[in-house]
Motif scaffolding. Structure first.
Motif, short mmCIF file in Angstrom:
data_model
loop_
_atom_site.label_atom_id
_atom_site.label_comp_id
_atom_site.label_asym_id
_atom_site.label_seq_id
_atom_site.Cartn_x
_atom_site.Cartn_y
_atom_site.Cartn_z
N PHE A 20 20.96 16.43 -39.77
CA PHE A 20 22.00 15.45 -40.05
C PHE A 20 21.55 14.05 -40.36
CE2 PHE A 20 24.85 12.89 -36.80
CZ PHE A 20 25.98 12.77 -37.69
N THR A 21 20.69 13.53 -39.83
CA THR A 21 20.00 12.34 -40.35
C THR A 21 19.71 12.34 -41.84
OG1 THR A 21 19.32 11.28 -38.51
CG2 THR A 21 18.01 10.65 -40.25
N VAL A 22 18.90 13.53 -42.10
CA VAL A 22 18.51 13.48 -43.63
C VAL A 22 19.72 13.96 -44.46
CG1 VAL A 22 17.60 15.05 -45.23
CG2 VAL A 22 16.29 14.67 -43.25
N ASP A 55 16.32 23.80 -31.44
CA ASP A 55 17.24 24.13 -32.56
C ASP A 55 18.32 22.77 -32.84
OD1 ASP A 55 16.07 26.69 -32.87
OD2 ASP A 55 17.76 27.66 -32.09
N ILE A 56 18.52 22.41 -31.59
CA ILE A 56 19.35 21.37 -31.68
C ILE A 56 18.66 20.05 -32.12
CG2 ILE A 56 20.71 19.39 -30.15
CD1 ILE A 56 21.25 21.83 -28.13
N LEU A 59 26.66 23.84 -36.13
CA LEU A 59 26.57 22.42 -35.46
C LEU A 59 26.45 21.52 -36.55
CD1 LEU A 59 26.18 20.53 -32.99
CD2 LEU A 59 23.81 21.22 -32.97
N LEU A 60 25.74 21.45 -37.45
CA LEU A 60 25.42 20.52 -38.44
C LEU A 60 26.98 20.29 -38.91
CD1 LEU A 60 23.80 18.70 -39.90
CD2 LEU A 60 23.17 20.74 -41.67
N TYR A 85 29.47 15.78 -26.24
CA TYR A 85 30.82 16.31 -26.92
C TYR A 85 30.42 17.28 -27.84
CZ TYR A 85 35.64 16.84 -28.03
OH TYR A 85 37.03 17.48 -28.51
N GLN A 86 29.99 16.98 -28.87
CA GLN A 86 29.68 17.82 -29.89
C GLN A 86 28.86 19.04 -29.66
OE1 GLN A 86 31.34 16.69 -32.74
NE2 GLN A 86 31.76 15.16 -31.36
N LEU A 87 28.21 19.12 -28.63
CA LEU A 87 27.30 20.18 -28.29
C LEU A 87 27.90 21.20 -27.34
CD1 LEU A 87 23.94 18.44 -27.66
CD2 LEU A 87 24.65 19.61 -29.56
#
Length: 366
Positions: A271-273, A263-264, A221-222, A251-253
């Motif tokens: 993702f932010t980091v 987990d998401i 996912l990342l 949409y990404q999920l």
């Protein structure tokens, strides 16, 4: 000595920050601060206006006035705290509330709500607002505007990076020499994590990253999130909810609907980091890093950022004498002062504008 008020409400829409700033020989000193929360009905309307929908022009006109009154209420709260009267304030610098930011192309624009005429009438104080459009008219992004203030307040003879983690995250590279100062949006800060928290724990944000800390980062996912073309664009660049929003996230999920919400959230935090860390490392493998904005109070995020940047010395802007939650509010008081004094407020190396310019429009109270 002159006094200005800075008003700021960012992409997270978590409240209107009002900051009273005294300028002593040009140097800003924060005197008082206040946060005014949006009325829930107004907040709902603002969220709706961040995406296309029916009857937008009428809704936008009504909300513009309502946001102007809410900003005026923030000023009244700040004046009550400080014991000052409207005549003690030279001007208000209002960021407004961004509902659309699309600066690219011949007719690019950025739209902030919060009618300055309403503010001026309600407070009895001159208002400087609409800071972004002059920069866009000069070919710039109109954002981020805070790097010019960061340069004025935080520059040193040693290199530093200022990291502002609001709804969208941006960084300012202060090289400490004669090379250009850089500033740009790295991507999502808190906005996607906040949206996920509202949906799954019915809270406006994931306090201290507690929900994220209970989950496991999902590498596939990342990887999918990191594939967004924004991250391959060179600076100057800026972004907002137009790219990184709930619809995009959903949409990404789609291939990952079996994942636990924790987990998401953990993956959104990573993702932010990661989007911040990769840009910081590209600027400097080793320097002082100062955090501001709401994300500076997310312990899980700060810990993971430290793990991603083990050679950087990470502190908040408290270490430089400015509480991290009030840096942006101070910046708009500074931008108002620059307008009144006829001085440029943008930094072309950050926004991409053709030249420095006096930003904003003045609405007199009288």
């Amino acid at each position: 000595m002159s006094r200005y008020i800075g008003l700021m409400s960012g992409t997270s829409m978590d409240g209107i920050d009002a900051v009273l700033v005294e300028f002593q020989s040009g140097h800003p000193v924060m005197v008082a601060s206040h946060t005014h929360e949006y009325d829930p009905h107004l907040l709902e309307q603002l969220h709706r206006l961040c995406s296309t929908g029916e009857d937008e022009v009428n809704r936008l006109g009504h909300v513009d006035r309502q946001v102007g009154r809410a900003f005026a209420q923030a000023v009244h709260g700040l004046l009550a705290k400080s014991g000052l009267a409207p005549e003690d304030i030279r001007a208000i610098g209002s960021h407004g509330q961004t509902v659309r930011h699309q600066p690219e192309g011949l007719n690019g624009f950025s739209l902030q709500l919060g009618d300055p005429n309403t503010m001026a009438v309600e407070t009895g104080i001159d208002v400087v607002a609409d800071f972004r459009r002059k920069d866009i008219a000069l070919g710039g992004q109109g954002a981020p505007l805070v790097p010019a203030f960061h340069l004025s307040l935080f520059s040193d003879d040693k290199p530093r990076i200022i990291v502002n983690i609001g709804g969208i995250a941006n960084i300012t590279w202060l090289p400490g020499d004669n090379t250009p100062v850089l500033g740009f949006d790295t991507g999502p800060g808190n906005t996607l994590m906040d949206a996920w928290a509202r949906q799954h724990i019915q809270q406006p944000y994931d306090k201290d990253g507690a929900m994220a800390s209970r989950g496991r980062v999902q590498p596939e996912l990342l990887k999918r999130l990191m594939s967004h073309p924004y991250f391959a664009q060179p600076a100057p660049k800026s972004t907002g909810r137009e790219l990184f929003n709930q619809a995009w996230l959903n949409y990404q999920l789609e291939p990952f609907m079996n994942l636990a919400p924790e987990d998401i959230q953990a993956t959104l935090l990573a993702f932010t980091v990661d989007t911040m860390a990769r840009e910081i490392l590209a600027l400097s493998p080793d320097c002082d890093l100062y955090l501001c904005g709401g994300g500076a109070f997310n312990g899980q995020l700060v810990r993971q950022l430290g793990q991603a940047l083990p050679r950087h010395r990470i502190q908040t802007t408290d270490a430089l004498g400015v509480p991290p939650q009030w840096v942006e509010g101070m910046a708009f008081a500074w931008l108002a002062m620059r307008h009144v004094e006829g001085l440029p407020g943008n930094l072309p190396s950050a926004t991409g504008a053709r030249r420095p310019a006096v930003l904003g429009s003045l609405t007199p109270a009288g």
